[in-house]
Scaffold this active site. Structure first.
Site, PDB file in Angstrom:
ATOM      1  N   LYS A  33     -10.704  -2.459  18.981  1.00  0.00           N
ATOM      2  CA  LYS A  33      -9.269  -2.799  19.048  1.00  0.00           C
ATOM      3  C   LYS A  33      -8.735  -2.716  20.469  1.00  0.00           C
ATOM      4  O   LYS A  33      -7.558  -2.978  20.696  1.00  0.00           O
ATOM      5  CB  LYS A  33      -8.483  -1.861  18.130  1.00  0.00           C
ATOM      6  N   ASN A  56       0.836  -1.208   0.000  1.00  0.00           N
ATOM      7  CA  ASN A  56       0.000   0.000   0.000  1.00  0.00           C
ATOM      8  C   ASN A  56       0.864   1.248   0.000  1.00  0.00           C
ATOM      9  O   ASN A  56       2.083   1.181   0.001  1.00  0.00           O
ATOM     10  CB  ASN A  56      -0.957  -0.020   1.198  1.00  0.00           C
ATOM     11  N   ILE A 114      -1.679  -7.121  14.535  1.00  0.00           N
ATOM     12  CA  ILE A 114      -0.644  -6.878  15.552  1.00  0.00           C
ATOM     13  C   ILE A 114      -1.191  -6.036  16.698  1.00  0.00           C
ATOM     14  O   ILE A 114      -0.963  -6.318  17.877  1.00  0.00           O
ATOM     15  CB  ILE A 114       0.588  -6.214  14.896  1.00  0.00           C
TER      16      ILE A 114
END
Ligand code: C5P
Length: 409
Positions: free
Chosen positions: A345, A212, A309
């Site tokens: 998250k 990206n 992660i």
């Protein structure tokens, strides 16, 4: 906290507020700091070397061409002597000189040669402060890493009212106490951080990959800013031309899997900042040889999900960093989507990049962000240098890390 053994160099600029330098010196000496002062030529119009020497109990340094003082202590030694340098008052003219890197007298030469933190204390008329030229200089100086206190709003010596009044000696003194208090704490606690940044590459064959647009610049700047605060910082970076190991411990990786392995190896840390644009997917099979045009099944590439992660770190019961920071790139419903993300998250802060504008974000030195915490408190930073945004983020992180120690003190 006592300022014993702290060495503070005060550069006295040419403005009516210069007389307040004497009060600050008095406060610092009362708290056992070792103070030296440089009096600029224009500062001398407002205060005398005798009054400064009387208070600092040290020689007042005046001119770069003073052969006696250069023999005794040259400008490099003077800039290395200090733990912190304070410029008070910092005039509009002085800001201009610093922003173009002038070294025309002892004060500007010491500052250009310095490898220490430098606190600028602006004081000027409101119009001068708000002038585009001064505001541009402010941005440049913040980008160079100068610290600022003030100016405050209030009545000025010229009789006008507005932003431009110098912070009081008490305010500056509190700032300095807090500065050294934090530095000491960070050192004693031996704080550690890891930052992920850049894109990852997921190879289909030896030459082709999925990746990206991320440049890795924002994460790199965050790592530098954390390090500047005294936190031992490791940067784990995907492929990027913008990242140098100038003064940072860097581990370069290529794929998401490698990034995850390196993150695991780096634990435990006190803070983790996940700024990497990790590729969400990777090809299930990587061909050993370059896939030939006529061999390829062009209708599909089979993908599998990469490990998350940030998710791993924030939900890690055994070694969860005290502060976990995530990034998100949004083009619409920026705040709303990010509030959902911070919950999903499970992180402490989320930095939302607004990537809908062309003059900031991907591959740019500039960014526009909103910093959102778990309680939904939002701090938005309009377009600014990524380095400035990084130092704001680093300060918020440090506050979070030290919150308990500060409450006790
Ligand atoms: O869910 P989304 O990818 O938008 O979340 C972005 C955040 O999650 C960023 O902080 C990014 O560094 C992190 N992330 C990660 N590992 C992934 C995907 C995203 O650490 N595989």
């Amino acid at each position: 906290m006592s300022l014993k053994e702290k060495k503070i160099l005060i550069i006295i600029g040419g403005g009516i507020s210069a007389y307040k330098a004497l009060d600050l010196i008095r406060l610092l000496k009362k708290n056992y700091a070792d103070v030296k002062a440089i009096l600029t030529k224009s500062g001398k119009e407002f205060v005398t070397p005798l009054s400064i020497t009387t208070l600092t109990k040290n020689k007042t340094f005046e001119d770069i061409f003073d052969k006696n003082s250069e023999a005794e202590i040259d400008h490099i030694a003077l800039s290395r002597w200090a733990d912190l340098i304070v410029v008070l008052p910092t005039t509009a003219n002085f800001m201009t000189k610093l922003s173009i890197g002038k070294a025309e007298d002892l004060a500007t030469t010491v500052l250009l040669a310095s490898n220490r933190d430098i606190l600028l204390v602006p004081a000027m008329n409101v119009r001068m402060w708000l002038h585009k030229a001064t505001q541009n200089n402010l941005k440049i100086l913040q980008d160079y890493g100068y610290l600022f206190i003030g100016p405050e709003k209030g009545e000025m010596a010229c009789g006008e009212y507005g932003e431009g009044k110098m912070s009081s000696p008490r305010q500056i003194f509190s700032f300095l106490k807090n500065y050294f208090f934090e530095k000491n704490l960070v050192k004693n606690k031996n704080l550690k951080a890891l930052v992920t940044t850049g894109p990852t590459r997921e190879y289909l064959d030896p030459v082709r990959y999925i990746s990206n647009e991320s440049s890795g610049k924002q994460g790199y700047e965050v790592a530098l800013a954390l390090k500047k605060l005294g936190i031992k910082t490791k940067l784990i970076a995907g492929p990027s031309n913008f990242i140098s190991s100038r003064d940072l411990k860097i581990k370069k990786i290529i794929s998401a899997k490698q990034m995850m392995n390196e993150v695991k190896k780096s634990l435990p840390v006190d803070v983790a900042v996940c700024a990497a644009a990790v590729s969400d997917f990777r090809p299930i099979n990587k061909s050993k040889n370059k896939i030939k045009k006529n061999q390829a099944n062009l209708s599909s590439i089979q993908l599998e999900k990469n490990p998350d992660i940030l998710d791993y770190l924030s939900k890690n019961n055994k070694a969860r960093p005290k502060v976990v920071v995530g990034f998100s790139a949004e083009t619409e419903n920026v705040i709303q989507n990010s509030k959902i993300k911070i919950k999903e998250k499970y992180c402490d802060l989320i930095i939302v990049n607004d990537v809908s504008k062309k003059d900031s974000g991907f591959n740019s030195d500039y960014n526009r962000v909103s910093i959102i915490d778990k309680k939904g408190k939002i701090k938005s930073i309009p377009r600014n240098k990524k380095s400035f945004i990084a130092s704001t983020i680093a300060k918020i992180i440090l506050d979070k890390l030290l919150i308990n120690d500060k409450n006790i003190n």
